[in-house]
Design a protein around this motif. Structure first.
Motif, PDB file in Angstrom:
ATOM      1  N   THR A   6     -31.856 -44.814   0.847  1.00 68.46           N
ATOM      2  CA  THR A   6     -33.198 -44.896   1.673  1.00 68.46           C
ATOM      3  C   THR A   6     -33.757 -43.660   2.028  1.00 68.46           C
ATOM      4  N   ILE A   8     -35.481 -41.509   4.852  1.00 65.66           N
ATOM      5  CA  ILE A   8     -35.709 -41.880   6.296  1.00 65.66           C
ATOM      6  C   ILE A   8     -36.570 -40.573   6.878  1.00 65.66           C
ATOM      7  N   VAL A  35     -37.911 -45.914   8.133  1.00 65.95           N
ATOM      8  CA  VAL A  35     -37.917 -46.031   6.779  1.00 65.95           C
ATOM      9  C   VAL A  35     -38.971 -45.330   6.025  1.00 65.95           C
ATOM     10  N   HIS A  39     -35.242 -48.871  -0.602  1.00 69.77           N
ATOM     11  CA  HIS A  39     -34.754 -50.217   0.161  1.00 69.77           C
ATOM     12  C   HIS A  39     -33.212 -50.012   0.780  1.00 69.77           C
ATOM     13  N   LEU A  40     -33.122 -50.591   1.781  1.00 64.60           N
ATOM     14  CA  LEU A  40     -31.518 -50.162   2.505  1.00 64.60           C
ATOM     15  C   LEU A  40     -30.584 -50.956   1.806  1.00 64.60           C
TER      16      LEU A  40
END
Length: 76
Positions: A6, A8, A35, A39-40
């Motif tokens: 992801t 950030i 974020v 997608h985490l």
């Protein structure tokens, strides 16, 4: 990207944690993050979950994390 797949944005420093475990010294800079894209996806951790402020005490934190959790709670 390395641990969560992801993108950030790193924000303000929450605190720097210094903790002496029996076999090593931990120095960890902890930041607020947001974020930006992706997608985490856990790649390194064994478990993770989103917690509300009221749920922070539902986790058994590692000794080094306890002071950080108190600071997070104060700033939430």
């Amino acid at each position: 990207m390395e641990e969560l797949d992801t993108e950030i944005r790193v924000g303000e420093l929450i605190d720097t944690i210094e903790y002496d475990y029996p076999t090593f010294h931990l120095s960890m800079d902890c930041f607020w993050c947001e974020v930006v894209a992706g997608h985490l996806e856990l790649k390194e951790a064994e478990a993770a979950k989103w917690l509300t402020k009221d749920q922070l005490d539902s986790v058994v934190w590692l000794p080094a994390d306890i002071t950080l959790i108190d600071k997070i709670r104060e700033q939430m």
